[in-house]
Design a protein around this motif. Structure first.
Motif, PDB file in Angstrom:
ATOM      1  N   ALA A 121       0.832  -1.209   0.000  1.00 52.76           N
ATOM      2  CA  ALA A 121       0.000   0.000   0.000  1.00 52.76           C
ATOM      3  C   ALA A 121       0.863   1.254   0.000  1.00 52.76           C
ATOM      4  O   ALA A 121       0.513   2.253  -0.640  1.00 52.76           O
ATOM      5  CB  ALA A 121      -0.925  -0.011   1.223  1.00 52.76           C
ATOM      6  N   VAL A 122       1.981   1.206   0.699  1.00 52.89           N
ATOM      7  CA  VAL A 122       2.912   2.332   0.754  1.00 52.89           C
ATOM      8  C   VAL A 122       4.295   1.809   0.378  1.00 52.89           C
ATOM      9  O   VAL A 122       4.769   0.815   0.927  1.00 52.89           O
ATOM     10  CB  VAL A 122       2.951   2.966   2.167  1.00 52.89           C
ATOM     11  CG1 VAL A 122       3.945   4.122   2.203  1.00 52.89           C
ATOM     12  CG2 VAL A 122       1.569   3.434   2.584  1.00 52.89           C
ATOM     13  N   SER A 124       7.848   1.463   0.683  1.00 56.59           N
ATOM     14  CA  SER A 124       8.838   1.737   1.726  1.00 56.59           C
ATOM     15  C   SER A 124       9.814   0.575   1.792  1.00 56.59           C
ATOM     16  O   SER A 124       9.412  -0.597   1.668  1.00 56.59           O
ATOM     17  CB  SER A 124       8.153   1.939   3.086  1.00 56.59           C
ATOM     18  OG  SER A 124       9.102   2.018   4.126  1.00 56.59           O
ATOM     19  N   ALA A 125      11.085   0.870   1.967  1.00 51.82           N
ATOM     20  CA  ALA A 125      12.092  -0.185   2.051  1.00 51.82           C
ATOM     21  C   ALA A 125      11.893  -1.037   3.302  1.00 51.82           C
ATOM     22  O   ALA A 125      12.112  -2.254   3.282  1.00 51.82           O
ATOM     23  CB  ALA A 125      13.491   0.441   2.065  1.00 51.82           C
ATOM     24  N   ARG A 126      11.460  -0.426   4.370  1.00 51.81           N
ATOM     25  CA  ARG A 126      11.238  -1.174   5.607  1.00 51.81           C
ATOM     26  C   ARG A 126      10.058  -2.128   5.460  1.00 51.81           C
ATOM     27  O   ARG A 126      10.116  -3.286   5.906  1.00 51.81           O
ATOM     28  CB  ARG A 126      11.004  -0.196   6.750  1.00 51.81           C
ATOM     29  CG  ARG A 126      10.937  -0.844   8.120  1.00 51.81           C
ATOM     30  CD  ARG A 126      10.905   0.201   9.207  1.00 51.81           C
ATOM     31  NE  ARG A 126      10.900  -0.405  10.517  1.00 51.81           N
ATOM     32  CZ  ARG A 126      10.902   0.275  11.653  1.00 51.81           C
ATOM     33  NH1 ARG A 126      10.907   1.622  11.618  1.00 51.81           N
ATOM     34  NH2 ARG A 126      10.901  -0.355  12.813  1.00 51.81           N
ATOM     35  N   LEU A 127       8.994  -1.676   4.831  1.00 47.49           N
ATOM     36  CA  LEU A 127       7.848  -2.552   4.608  1.00 47.49           C
ATOM     37  C   LEU A 127       8.183  -3.663   3.618  1.00 47.49           C
ATOM     38  O   LEU A 127       7.709  -4.788   3.758  1.00 47.49           O
ATOM     39  CB  LEU A 127       6.663  -1.723   4.095  1.00 47.49           C
ATOM     40  CG  LEU A 127       6.032  -0.746   5.092  1.00 47.49           C
ATOM     41  CD1 LEU A 127       4.910   0.045   4.428  1.00 47.49           C
ATOM     42  CD2 LEU A 127       5.514  -1.497   6.311  1.00 47.49           C
ATOM     43  N   ARG A 128       8.996  -3.329   2.621  1.00 48.23           N
ATOM     44  CA  ARG A 128       9.401  -4.367   1.659  1.00 48.23           C
ATOM     45  C   ARG A 128      10.243  -5.442   2.339  1.00 48.23           C
ATOM     46  O   ARG A 128      10.054  -6.643   2.095  1.00 48.23           O
ATOM     47  CB  ARG A 128      10.190  -3.719   0.530  1.00 48.23           C
ATOM     48  CG  ARG A 128      10.715  -4.707  -0.509  1.00 48.23           C
ATOM     49  CD  ARG A 128       9.573  -5.403  -1.230  1.00 48.23           C
ATOM     50  NE  ARG A 128       8.780  -4.447  -1.983  1.00 48.23           N
ATOM     51  CZ  ARG A 128       7.645  -4.747  -2.609  1.00 48.23           C
ATOM     52  NH1 ARG A 128       7.148  -5.975  -2.517  1.00 48.23           N
ATOM     53  NH2 ARG A 128       6.975  -3.817  -3.274  1.00 48.23           N
ATOM     54  N   LEU A 129      11.169  -5.048   3.194  1.00 51.72           N
ATOM     55  CA  LEU A 129      11.978  -6.023   3.927  1.00 51.72           C
ATOM     56  C   LEU A 129      11.114  -6.878   4.847  1.00 51.72           C
ATOM     57  O   LEU A 129      11.311  -8.093   4.952  1.00 51.72           O
ATOM     58  CB  LEU A 129      13.051  -5.289   4.733  1.00 51.72           C
ATOM     59  CG  LEU A 129      13.981  -6.162   5.594  1.00 51.72           C
ATOM     60  CD1 LEU A 129      14.755  -7.142   4.722  1.00 51.72           C
ATOM     61  CD2 LEU A 129      14.932  -5.293   6.396  1.00 51.72           C
ATOM     62  N   ASN A 130      10.147  -6.252   5.494  1.00 52.33           N
ATOM     63  CA  ASN A 130       9.238  -7.008   6.358  1.00 52.33           C
ATOM     64  C   ASN A 130       8.417  -8.007   5.557  1.00 52.33           C
ATOM     65  O   ASN A 130       8.192  -9.153   6.000  1.00 52.33           O
ATOM     66  CB  ASN A 130       8.325  -6.031   7.095  1.00 52.33           C
ATOM     67  CG  ASN A 130       7.494  -6.706   8.165  1.00 52.33           C
ATOM     68  OD1 ASN A 130       7.905  -7.723   8.714  1.00 52.33           O
ATOM     69  ND2 ASN A 130       6.330  -6.154   8.457  1.00 52.33           N
ATOM     70  N   SER A 131       7.979  -7.612   4.392  1.00 47.34           N
ATOM     71  CA  SER A 131       7.219  -8.517   3.530  1.00 47.34           C
ATOM     72  C   SER A 131       8.068  -9.698   3.073  1.00 47.34           C
ATOM     73  O   SER A 131       7.605 -10.852   3.046  1.00 47.34           O
ATOM     74  CB  SER A 131       6.687  -7.752   2.315  1.00 47.34           C
ATOM     75  OG  SER A 131       6.055  -8.614   1.402  1.00 47.34           O
ATOM     76  N   ILE A 132       9.325  -9.433   2.714  1.00 52.35           N
ATOM     77  CA  ILE A 132      10.208 -10.509   2.273  1.00 52.35           C
ATOM     78  C   ILE A 132      10.480 -11.494   3.408  1.00 52.35           C
ATOM     79  O   ILE A 132      10.433 -12.719   3.230  1.00 52.35           O
ATOM     80  CB  ILE A 132      11.524  -9.915   1.731  1.00 52.35           C
ATOM     81  CG1 ILE A 132      11.277  -9.148   0.430  1.00 52.35           C
ATOM     82  CG2 ILE A 132      12.564 -11.014   1.513  1.00 52.35           C
ATOM     83  CD1 ILE A 132      12.493  -8.418  -0.089  1.00 52.35           C
TER      84      ILE A 132
END
Length: 215
Positions: A121-122, A124-132
């Protein structure tokens, strides 16, 4: 008062009946320095046997050693490959561990791809890392556990079939693969059981053929 007087009389009687002897005169410092031995002097002495310090020095040839048959390989006909195996225990342990790690690696790669391509939804590198990380943890554990259970059942059934038939060949491995797939999907219905049994039978046949050709 009476008790203290009795104690004093007892002490007086003991001192009167005691006898004392004069001990030898103490040596001078120069004489004691000459007679004292150091650890190096004791160890370097000709009469000192260092081998007697070992607890088994006096046993000689009376020791019975425990002979472990670590180099004894599987003697079943058809079980000889370049990979050494001492029987069903080696196949069960090594096969299950190797398959589990392979499933963990494949599941981690699957989760990495899934987490990298998932829409957020947003941005963000932090959200992408969390998703991975979430995808790798979920897919990796799923693939590793499934592969480990399949390998555990397959190796157990395969070793049992080989012991019953007295030999190891592709037919026994394929039968073990079919039973493994059917048992693994036994709670999902008849069609998933048949599909899993067919898939595992083919995989076991390919593995047996490839193992003969490559290993």
């Amino acid at each position: 008062m009476s008790s203290s007087s009795d104690n004093s009389h007892d002490a007086t009687s003991v001192l009167r009946n005691a006898s004392f002897a004069k001990g030898p005169a103490p040596q001078s410092s120069s004489t004691s320095a000459q007679t004292e031995m150091s650890a190096s002097d004791m160890l370097s002495g000709s009469a000192f046997d260092v081998s007697k310090l070992h607890p088994m020095a006096q046993l000689g040839d009376s020791v019975e050693y425990l002979m472990l048959e670590d180099d004894k390989k599987n003697a079943l006909p058809g079980a000889e490959t370049a990979l050494p195996s001492r029987g069903w225990s080696d196949d069960l342990c090594y096969g299950t561990g190797t398959t589990y790690l392979s499933g963990l690696a494949l599941g981690g790669a699957w989760g990495l791809r899934e987490g990298s391509t998932r829409k957020l939804a947003v941005s963000s590198a932090r959200l992408r890392l969390n998703s991975i990380l979430n995808s790798m943890t979920r897919r990796g554990s799923f693939m590793a556990n499934s592969a480990g259970v399949l390998a555990l059942i397959y190796n157990g059934l395969n070793s049992s079939i080989d012991a019953y038939r007295g030999k190891h060949d592709a037919y026994g491995s394929m039968a073990a693969g079919g039973l493994t797939g059917a048992l693994f999907k036994s709670t999902a219905g008849v069609r998933p059981m048949l599909a899993a049994a067919t898939l595992m039978t083919g995989a076991a046949g390919i593995w047996s053929y490839g193992k003969r050709r490559l290993i």
